[in-house]
Design a protein around this motif. Structure first.
Motif, mmCIF file in Angstrom:
data_model
loop_
_atom_site.group_PDB
_atom_site.id
_atom_site.type_symbol
_atom_site.label_atom_id
_atom_site.label_comp_id
_atom_site.label_asym_id
_atom_site.label_seq_id
_atom_site.Cartn_x
_atom_site.Cartn_y
_atom_site.Cartn_z
ATOM 1 N N ALA A 127 0.814 -1.213 0.000
ATOM 2 C CA ALA A 127 0.000 0.000 0.000
ATOM 3 C C ALA A 127 0.843 1.256 0.000
ATOM 4 C CB ALA A 127 -0.927 -0.009 1.221
ATOM 5 N N GLY A 128 2.047 1.205 0.562
ATOM 6 C CA GLY A 128 2.867 2.401 0.674
ATOM 7 C C GLY A 128 2.427 3.249 1.855
ATOM 8 N N THR A 129 3.361 3.959 2.432
ATOM 9 C CA THR A 129 3.068 4.747 3.642
ATOM 10 C C THR A 129 2.527 6.129 3.352
ATOM 11 O OG1 THR A 129 5.293 5.684 3.790
ATOM 12 C CG2 THR A 129 4.930 3.521 4.834
ATOM 13 N N ARG A 137 4.548 5.062 18.909
ATOM 14 C CA ARG A 137 3.776 4.325 19.909
ATOM 15 C C ARG A 137 4.063 2.830 19.798
ATOM 16 N NH1 ARG A 137 -0.983 3.671 19.577
ATOM 17 N NH2 ARG A 137 -1.687 3.819 21.742
ATOM 18 N N GLY A 138 4.455 2.204 20.914
ATOM 19 C CA GLY A 138 4.630 0.762 20.939
ATOM 20 C C GLY A 138 5.839 0.291 20.157
ATOM 21 N N ARG A 139 5.736 -0.911 19.581
ATOM 22 C CA ARG A 139 6.839 -1.496 18.822
ATOM 23 C C ARG A 139 6.819 -0.994 17.383
ATOM 24 N NH1 ARG A 139 4.878 -5.117 22.276
ATOM 25 N NH2 ARG A 139 3.167 -5.607 20.877
ATOM 26 N N GLY A 140 8.022 -0.988 16.779
ATOM 27 C CA GLY A 140 8.098 -0.647 15.368
ATOM 28 C C GLY A 140 9.069 0.452 15.036
ATOM 29 N N GLY A 141 9.725 1.013 16.058
ATOM 30 C CA GLY A 141 10.708 2.062 15.825
ATOM 31 C C GLY A 141 12.119 1.527 16.006
ATOM 32 N N VAL A 142 12.781 1.991 17.056
ATOM 33 C CA VAL A 142 14.152 1.585 17.359
ATOM 34 C C VAL A 142 14.119 0.539 18.473
ATOM 35 C CG1 VAL A 142 16.410 2.370 18.156
ATOM 36 C CG2 VAL A 142 15.017 3.845 16.674
ATOM 37 N N VAL A 184 7.577 0.605 6.364
ATOM 38 C CA VAL A 184 6.565 0.064 5.458
ATOM 39 C C VAL A 184 5.279 -0.113 6.256
ATOM 40 C CG1 VAL A 184 8.267 -1.138 4.022
ATOM 41 C CG2 VAL A 184 7.191 -2.346 5.939
ATOM 42 N N MET A 185 4.200 -0.383 5.577
ATOM 43 C CA MET A 185 2.922 -0.620 6.261
ATOM 44 C C MET A 185 2.933 -2.019 6.864
ATOM 45 S SD MET A 185 1.245 2.191 6.023
ATOM 46 C CE MET A 185 -0.507 1.862 6.298
ATOM 47 N N TYR A 211 -2.623 -1.161 11.924
ATOM 48 C CA TYR A 211 -2.034 -1.123 10.588
ATOM 49 C C TYR A 211 -1.470 0.262 10.307
ATOM 50 C CZ TYR A 211 -1.766 -1.563 5.467
ATOM 51 O OH TYR A 211 -1.338 -1.592 4.160
ATOM 52 N N GLY A 212 -0.151 0.332 10.096
ATOM 53 C CA GLY A 212 0.479 1.623 9.869
ATOM 54 C C GLY A 212 1.968 1.468 9.628
ATOM 55 N N PRO A 213 2.681 2.581 9.443
ATOM 56 C CA PRO A 213 4.104 2.533 9.119
ATOM 57 C C PRO A 213 4.946 2.072 10.305
ATOM 58 C CG PRO A 213 3.120 4.690 8.601
ATOM 59 C CD PRO A 213 2.154 3.955 9.460
ATOM 60 N N ALA A 214 5.945 1.222 10.033
ATOM 61 C CA ALA A 214 6.850 0.734 11.071
ATOM 62 C C ALA A 214 8.036 0.045 10.407
ATOM 63 C CB ALA A 214 6.126 -0.215 12.024
ATOM 64 N N ASP A 215 8.969 -0.362 11.235
ATOM 65 C CA ASP A 215 10.095 -1.175 10.802
ATOM 66 C C ASP A 215 9.555 -2.391 10.038
ATOM 67 O OD1 ASP A 215 12.296 -2.878 10.597
ATOM 68 O OD2 ASP A 215 12.724 -2.912 12.743
ATOM 69 N N PRO A 216 10.055 -2.662 8.824
ATOM 70 C CA PRO A 216 9.549 -3.820 8.071
ATOM 71 C C PRO A 216 9.768 -5.137 8.801
ATOM 72 C CG PRO A 216 11.480 -2.834 6.997
ATOM 73 C CD PRO A 216 11.034 -1.883 8.046
ATOM 74 N N ALA A 217 10.686 -5.169 9.758
ATOM 75 C CA ALA A 217 10.926 -6.406 10.515
ATOM 76 C C ALA A 217 9.839 -6.679 11.541
ATOM 77 C CB ALA A 217 12.278 -6.329 11.217
ATOM 78 N N LEU A 218 8.975 -5.704 11.834
ATOM 79 C CA LEU A 218 8.011 -5.874 12.910
ATOM 80 C C LEU A 218 7.068 -7.046 12.657
ATOM 81 C CD1 LEU A 218 6.848 -4.915 15.577
ATOM 82 C CD2 LEU A 218 5.404 -3.308 14.306
ATOM 83 N N ASP A 219 6.547 -7.165 11.453
ATOM 84 C CA ASP A 219 5.608 -8.257 11.174
ATOM 85 C C ASP A 219 6.282 -9.616 11.082
ATOM 86 O OD1 ASP A 219 3.262 -6.867 11.324
ATOM 87 O OD2 ASP A 219 3.035 -6.552 9.172
#
Length: 292
Positions: A127-129, A137-142, A184-185, A211-219
């Motif tokens: 989908a693109g960000t 907020r939460g996981r998905g950053g550093v 990525v989403m 569902y939103g932008p975060a580190d692609p490794a999160l999923d």
């Protein structure tokens, strides 16, 4: 925060009279964020267990973004209810997805399920960000920003888990660089209770409000939350993950699971057991000197 079936019936009748004659019954689950009630056969009402009106609207927006994006069904947002007698917060209504969650029908040995997960993750990313980035907020950053929380979890887990081994692993993982991968989403919480399965295949995705932008490794946390080594390798191959991205996914799974085990030990044993199983999968390659 608690709410009864009778209170839900009264809220529905007062705010959505067109549904007043439909049955209302609570859905028992191991979820920790919302109380879920079925309305008739085709809808679900979600009542947040903690305050968060702004978050509720964000979740509805996210659900609309994801709805229909992949071939895997996700709940469609229908309405937002207002605070009323018996419940002091806004609440939401969405379509009900029938099926069995992966907690109750383990697909961990299925290569086909791993390929389905890879297709889902790739489809969500597609989908693109729109220029958006992780909101903090939460996981998905550093990963390293969660160090204080992980240290707390390790202290709380001394009688429950092999803390010295986990601490050594975290000391290495917290230093993993982000690299050049842009946000990525992502779904953000691909755990067994949020995935519907049948016959070792993925049939639906729940709890899509993150569902939103975060580190692609999160999923990639799903690789350890859900899969045994063979299907895990299939997932990695399908997504083409390099070593750094794959190891960051393992780190996010470690961070999340450490919190599940001790925090929910008595209040939500199902979630605690999920955390234990994920940690066992994370530690298995460490103990054998390999990574998978």
């Amino acid at each position: 925060m608690r709410i009864t079936e009778q209170a839900v019936r009264e809220l529905v009748a007062a705010q959505f009279p067109q549904w007043a004659d439909l049955s209302v019954r609570q859905v028992r689950s191991a979820g920790t964020v919302n109380a879920i009630f079925r309305i008739g056969s085709g809808m679900a009402a979600r009542f947040p267990l903690a305050d968060g009106e702004i978050q509720l609207h964000k979740e509805m927006y996210a659900a609309r973004l994801l709805f229909g994006l992949t071939r895997f069904p996700t709940p469609e947002p229908i309405a937002i209810g207002e605070p009323g007698e018996g419940f002091p917060l806004p609440w939401s209504v969405q379509t009900w997805l029938p099926g069995t969650i992966a907690t109750d029908d383990d697909p961990g040995e299925s290569d086909a399920f791993a390929r389905d997960l890879a297709e889902l993750i790739a489809g969500m990313r597609s989908a693109g960000t729109g220029g958006r980035t992780f909101d903090g907020r939460g996981r998905g950053g550093v990963i390293a920003s969660h160090d204080e929380w992980v240290r707390t979890c390790l202290r709380k887990s001394e009688r429950l888990l092999p803390v010295p081994l986990l601490e050594k692993l975290w000391d290495r993982m917290r230093e993993l660089p982000r690299g050049s991968d842009p946000d990525v989403m992502t779904h953000g919480d691909l755990m067994p209770g949020n995935l519907l399965v049948a016959g070792g295949r993925l049939t639906g995705v729940l709890d899509v409000g993150g569902y939103g932008p975060a580190d692609p490794a999160l999923d990639l946390t799903c690789a350890w939350h859900l899969l045994e080594p063979g299907p895990r390798r299939v997932l990695r191959a399908e997504l083409g993950c390099d070593d750094l991205e794959w190891e960051r996914g393992r780190a996010w799974a470690l961070e999340q699971s450490l919190g599940l085990v001790w925090y929910y030990e008595t209040s939500n044993p199902v979630m605690s057991r999920i955390g234990r199983r994920t940690l066992s999968r994370i530690l298995s390659p460490t103990r054998s000197g390999t990574r998978s």
